[in-house]
Write a protein that holds these residues in place. Structure first.
Motif, PDB file in Angstrom:
ATOM      1  N   HIS A   1       0.830  -1.201   0.000  1.00 37.70           N
ATOM      2  CA  HIS A   1       0.000   0.000   0.000  1.00 37.70           C
ATOM      3  C   HIS A   1       0.868   1.255   0.000  1.00 37.70           C
TER       4      HIS A   1
ATOM      5  N   LEU B   1       0.487   2.543 -14.518  1.00 33.64           N
ATOM      6  CA  LEU B   1       1.548   1.546 -14.461  1.00 33.64           C
ATOM      7  C   LEU B   1       2.425   1.607 -15.701  1.00 33.64           C
TER       8      LEU B   1
ATOM      9  N   LEU C   1       2.161  -6.105 -13.187  1.00 36.47           N
ATOM     10  CA  LEU C   1       1.632  -5.630 -11.920  1.00 36.47           C
ATOM     11  C   LEU C   1       0.124  -5.425 -11.970  1.00 36.47           C
TER      12      LEU C   1
ATOM     13  N   ALA D   1      -2.510  -2.765  -9.961  1.00 34.37           N
ATOM     14  CA  ALA D   1      -2.481  -1.585  -9.105  1.00 34.37           C
ATOM     15  C   ALA D   1      -3.752  -0.784  -9.306  1.00 34.37           C
ATOM     16  N   GLU D   2      -4.225  -0.150  -8.231  1.00 35.87           N
ATOM     17  CA  GLU D   2      -5.404   0.698  -8.315  1.00 35.87           C
ATOM     18  C   GLU D   2      -5.444   1.634  -7.116  1.00 35.87           C
TER      19      GLU D   2
ATOM     20  N   ALA E   1      -3.231   3.678  -2.482  1.00 38.69           N
ATOM     21  CA  ALA E   1      -3.071   2.908  -3.716  1.00 38.69           C
ATOM     22  C   ALA E   1      -2.478   1.558  -3.343  1.00 38.69           C
ATOM     23  N   ARG E   2      -2.970   0.479  -3.978  1.00 38.90           N
ATOM     24  CA  ARG E   2      -2.435  -0.847  -3.673  1.00 38.90           C
ATOM     25  C   ARG E   2      -1.787  -1.437  -4.919  1.00 38.90           C
ATOM     26  N   ILE E   3      -0.704  -2.171  -4.691  1.00 39.18           N
ATOM     27  CA  ILE E   3       0.097  -2.729  -5.774  1.00 39.18           C
ATOM     28  C   ILE E   3       0.427  -4.175  -5.446  1.00 39.18           C
ATOM     29  N   LYS E   4       0.435  -5.024  -6.464  1.00 38.02           N
ATOM     30  CA  LYS E   4       0.802  -6.429  -6.292  1.00 38.02           C
ATOM     31  C   LYS E   4       1.381  -6.943  -7.603  1.00 38.02           C
TER      32      LYS E   4
ATOM     33  N   ILE F   1       5.638   2.922 -11.593  1.00 43.92           N
ATOM     34  CA  ILE F   1       4.279   3.385 -11.348  1.00 43.92           C
ATOM     35  C   ILE F   1       4.356   4.894 -11.138  1.00 43.92           C
TER      36      ILE F   1
END
Length: 265
Positions: free
Chosen positions: A31, A43, A49, A51-52, A61-64, A75
């Motif tokens: 996060h 992105l 990735l 992400a949103e 914002a969360r990223i994985k 990003i």
């Protein structure tokens, strides 16, 4: 001396973002926490990735990672008028969260070359605020002493200006958490499988965050031209900053015909 100055400015962006690096992996959600609303996210490589911006909390914002990858990607985010570019690499034990303002940034002028010049943007907003008249059909909602009203819609060169009025009839100040804009299904169709998506104004004139007791204020939001499909509406929400879920939320609903009546500036 001139040669030294030119060299400095060419190297500056590289130095500025040298420390903006984080690790991601597929087994942990990272996060990014901002002190203000995050208004833009993009992105570098969407195949690597996910992400949103978190819908319920627009300052997160969360990223994985979608899987292990080599090399790096990026990003880009905008918050509080600042542009952040972060370099992402794969790592098996990344941190859980980062404060966005801890990274280096630079001023983000998103309006030049996209809507109109910043000077024209400010001038149009000032002209609107100098005019006290309401035009077209009023949209208004009152709740517990707070009133939200869409006063007017203007357009200039495919740019829309939404003039909003907020009135506080109480003896306590009203803290604004955020304004949110949605394209959503009309009420009679929401009981079933509904769909909605969020819009983000490109510009807000005052960045209004507080309405004093027993006062009225006006704000202007600027968006590119848009079309609201049949059976859908444009919903404008104003959320109050308060403890828990006790804040008041006021909303206005517009149809495409309202937008088509926008007056020329």
């Amino acid at each position: 001396m001139k040669k030294y100055n030119i060299t400095f400015f060419l190297l500056f962006p590289l130095i500025l973002f040298a420390e903006n690096q984080i690790k991601v992996c597929e087994n942990k959600v990272i996060h990014l926490i901002s002190e203000e609303e995050i208004t833009y996210l993009q992105l570098g490589n969407q195949d690597l990735l996910l992400a949103e911006i978190v819908p319920e909390h627009s300052n997160l914002a969360r990223i994985k990672a979608q899987g292990e990858f080599e090399g790096e990607t990026s990003i880009t985010l905008v918050s509080a008028g600042q542009l952040y570019t972060l370099i992402l690499t794969y790592g098996t034990d990344p941190e859980n969260a980062y404060l966005l303002q801890d990274f280096e940034s630079r001023e983000a002028d998103l309006y030049l070359g996209q809507l109109m010049s910043r000077e024209d943007l400010d001038e149009n907003c000032r002209r609107i605020l100098e005019d006290q008249k309401r035009r077209g059909r009023s949209h208004k909602m009152d709740k517990d002493g707070i009133s939200l009203e869409l006063r007017n819609i203007y357009q200039s060169n495919d740019v829309l200006f939404f003039e909003v009025g907020i009135k506080n009839n109480t003896d306590m100040g009203y803290d604004v958490e955020s304004f949110q804009w949605w394209i959503a299904d009309k009420r009679q169709f929401r009981a079933g499988n509904t769909q909605e998506y969020q819009l983000r104004p490109r510009f807000q004139y005052y960045s209004l965050a507080y309405v004093p007791a027993q006062s009225s204020v006006r704000e202007i939001f600027v968006l590119p031209k848009l079309n609201v499909p049949d059976q859908r509406i444009l919903r404008i929400e104003m959320l109050e900053k308060a403890l828990g879920n006790t804040g008041r939320k006021l909303s206005l609903e517009l149809e495409n015909r309202d937008i088509l009546k926008a007056e020329n500036l």
